[in-house]
Design an enzyme around this catalytic site. Structure first.
Site, PDB file in Angstrom:
ATOM      1  N   GLU B 135       0.884  -1.167   0.102  1.00 50.50           N
ATOM      2  CA  GLU B 135       0.053   0.087  -0.003  1.00 50.50           C
ATOM      3  C   GLU B 135       0.873   1.290   0.031  1.00 50.50           C
ATOM      4  O   GLU B 135       0.446   2.120  -0.743  1.00 50.50           O
ATOM      5  CB  GLU B 135      -0.989  -0.004   1.217  1.00 50.50           C
ATOM      6  CG  GLU B 135      -1.731   1.218   1.377  1.00 50.50           C
ATOM      7  CD  GLU B 135      -2.844   1.133   0.361  1.00 50.50           C
ATOM      8  OE1 GLU B 135      -2.649   1.788  -0.698  1.00 50.50           O
ATOM      9  OE2 GLU B 135      -3.810   0.448   0.495  1.00 50.50           O
ATOM     10  N   GLU B 196      14.601  16.089  -2.828  1.00 49.69           N
ATOM     11  CA  GLU B 196      15.942  15.926  -2.436  1.00 49.69           C
ATOM     12  C   GLU B 196      16.823  16.521  -3.127  1.00 49.69           C
ATOM     13  O   GLU B 196      16.689  17.140  -4.162  1.00 49.69           O
ATOM     14  CB  GLU B 196      15.879  14.216  -2.706  1.00 49.69           C
ATOM     15  CG  GLU B 196      15.219  13.451  -1.851  1.00 49.69           C
ATOM     16  CD  GLU B 196      14.991  12.098  -2.418  1.00 49.69           C
ATOM     17  OE1 GLU B 196      15.887  11.549  -2.870  1.00 49.69           O
ATOM     18  OE2 GLU B 196      13.780  11.467  -2.177  1.00 49.69           O
ATOM     19  N   LYS B 211       5.126   4.639  -9.868  1.00 48.93           N
ATOM     20  CA  LYS B 211       3.794   4.339  -9.303  1.00 48.93           C
ATOM     21  C   LYS B 211       2.937   3.936 -10.276  1.00 48.93           C
ATOM     22  O   LYS B 211       1.928   3.100  -9.864  1.00 48.93           O
ATOM     23  CB  LYS B 211       3.589   5.707  -8.417  1.00 48.93           C
ATOM     24  CG  LYS B 211       4.540   5.606  -7.367  1.00 48.93           C
ATOM     25  CD  LYS B 211       4.361   7.007  -6.839  1.00 48.93           C
ATOM     26  CE  LYS B 211       5.082   7.426  -5.467  1.00 48.93           C
ATOM     27  NZ  LYS B 211       5.169   8.863  -5.187  1.00 48.93           N
TER      28      LYS B 211
END
Lengths: 163, 328
Positions: B135, B196, B211
């Site tokens: 998940e 980042e 994703k």
């Protein structure tokens, strides 16, 4: 669209009714009394907006009412899509970019709003494209993607309706 | 339920804190970070380990490593939360495979192994009578996988699309709201800790694409890989472009979109009306699932953060506890 009908009461209404039935929108009705054809038939010009895929159905319905469809004028471009282009839009021959869309015959660039910052910095342009229908718009976008790849331009497309 | 945790970055620490603070019935029997590891079949004192990590920079015994935990610790579920390697999925992939082969469930937040080897891992889990749940890999705290696999069970999913990367959404939001340039908005995102030092994955759309691959493979059982996704990032966007969109009451968002029936698998900046449900602000994520029975379902929530990610991991752990109750 030019229609020919009997010069009798109720005929005009009968001819117009199918337009709303198929989801069309009447923009103007021009009744040409002086342009009487043979057999006392009457010519009427109608300007209307209708989804492209309903046109044949409309013609059939109008004919069912005993009205002749004499001529169908230039199809208007009803499907609009706005895209944003980023890159060296001017220096990669903007004329050619627009022409590649216009010369398809089924789509046109109808509006453009360009912002050009300092030289050597990428320009941004909002471009409005109109096409006959959704399929032709998809073909147009495919052409535009190819052009963008050739000219190293970034095309930002709208998020289309799914399904 | 006994769990072992690999990885003590923000996600691992967030999970440990929640496991310590909340009464979830979780007993941590093994922990590993990149330098050390420790195990205790009766349960590790979480607060002591967190303190040790904070003070020394490592959690346990330097002669032990993640491999030892995976193969020897006494656990029912391996929680794998080490950093993502999008190219090979390693070393997480090996850890996960070993645990599944030992007949242990796996919960991971690691996108690499799932994006690379989902079908292999899934069949390995089935073969060993355990489950692999992930998940936390997509949309952070949003329970998109639970929704797809449980809530929308029986539906045919027609399309999935959404804002899957919080960093690029933050940058676009700031460019739109304040007229910042891309570079300025990126710098701000870094200062806020949203981006980042090397923001390539986020701004070039790679993270969103990974994703999207995970979602597509899970929903439709496909074997797509990152290289199949047509990707355009946000790093070439101009403030002018956002202003032009704004003139039309629209804005620009980085949208990941998968529509198998039309062969669409892409991540690209798109123009959306400002009232569109996917136009979310800041680092939020949003995902729309289009199905045959339920129609369109859109979920919005936090896409990152240690406690938010812990929420997704704990959701998976609780599912395994309830689903496999009495089998161990």
């Amino acid at each position: 669209m030019k229609l020919e009908m009997k010069d009798a009461p109720g005929q005009l209404v009968a001819a117009l009714q199918p337009i709303s039935e198929v989801g069309g929108n009447i923009i103007a009705v021009i009744h040409q009394r002086d342009e009487k054809a043979e057999d006392d038939r009457l010519g009427v010009q109608i300007v209307l907006e209708i989804p492209d895929d309903r046109l044949n159905e409309l013609i059939a319905r109008i004919k069912d009412k005993g009205v002749n469809v004499v001529r169908i004028g230039k199809r208007r471009l009803l499907y609009t899509q706005t895209v944003i282009m980023i890159g060296h839009i001017m220096h990669t021959d903007l004329g050619d970019t627009v022409d590649r869309i216009d010369r398809t015959g089924f789509a046109e660039v109808t509006d453009m709003n360009m912002v050009m910052p300092a030289i050597n910095e990428p320009s941004s342009a909002l471009i409005v494209i109109r096409a006959v229908d959704r399929n032709e718009m998809e073909q147009t976008m495919e052409i535009l993607r190819t052009v963008a790849k050739e000219k190293d331009l970034l095309i930002i497309e709208p998020l289309e309706e799914i399904a | 339920m006994k769990i072992a945790i690999l990885g003590m970055g923000a996600v691992g620490r967030g999970l440990l804190e929640m496991a310590d603070k909340k009464d979830l019935g979780l007993v941590v029997t093994g922990i590993a970070d990149s330098k050390s590891a420790l195990m205790d079949k009766d349960g590790i004192h979480i607060d002591e380990v967190l303190e040790a990590k904070r003070v020394h920079g490592f959690c346990g015994d330097k002669s032990l490593s993640a491999v030892d935990i995976v193969s020897h610790a006494d656990y029912e579920v391996l929680v794998e939360v080490t950093p993502t390697n999008a190219t090979t999925g390693e070393p997480a992939l090996t850890f996960i495979r070993s645990a599944l082969e030992r007949g242990k469930h796996v919960v991971t937040s690691n996108k690499g192994p799932i994006a690379r080897k989902y079908s292999l891992l899934q069949s390995l889990a089935e073969k060993n009578g355990v489950s692999i749940r992930f998940e936390a890999t997509v949309c952070g705290a949003i329970p998109v996988m639970h929704t797809l696999t449980q809530g929308l069970a029986g539906n045919r999913v027609l399309a999935v699309f959404g804002v899957l990367n919080g960093t690029s959404n933050y940058i676009l939001t700031r460019m739109e709201a304040e007229g910042l340039t891309y570079e300025q908005a990126l710098m701000e995102a870094r200062e806020m800790g949203y981006a980042e030092a090397d923001p390539t994955y986020d701004v070039k759309g790679i993270d969103a694409a990974i994703k999207l691959v995970i979602l597509s493979n899970t929903i439709w059982g496909l074997d797509t890989v990152l290289e199949d996704v047509e990707i355009t990032g946000i790093d070439c966007l101009t403030t002018d472009a956002l202003r032009l969109a704004d003139d039309q009451n629209c804005t620009i968002r980085l949208i990941a979109q998968s529509i198998p029936s039309r062969g669409v698998l892409r991540v690209s900046p798109r123009i959306l009306p400002k009232t569109h449900p996917l136009v979310v602000e800041g680092t939020l994520n949003a995902v729309t699932i289009e199905t045959d029975m339920a129609g369109e379902i859109t979920m919005i929530g936090k896409g990152a953060g240690s406690v938010e990610t812990a929420s997704a991991i704990i959701g998976d752990l609780m599912f395994i506890r309830d689903h496999y109750a009495g089998r161990h």
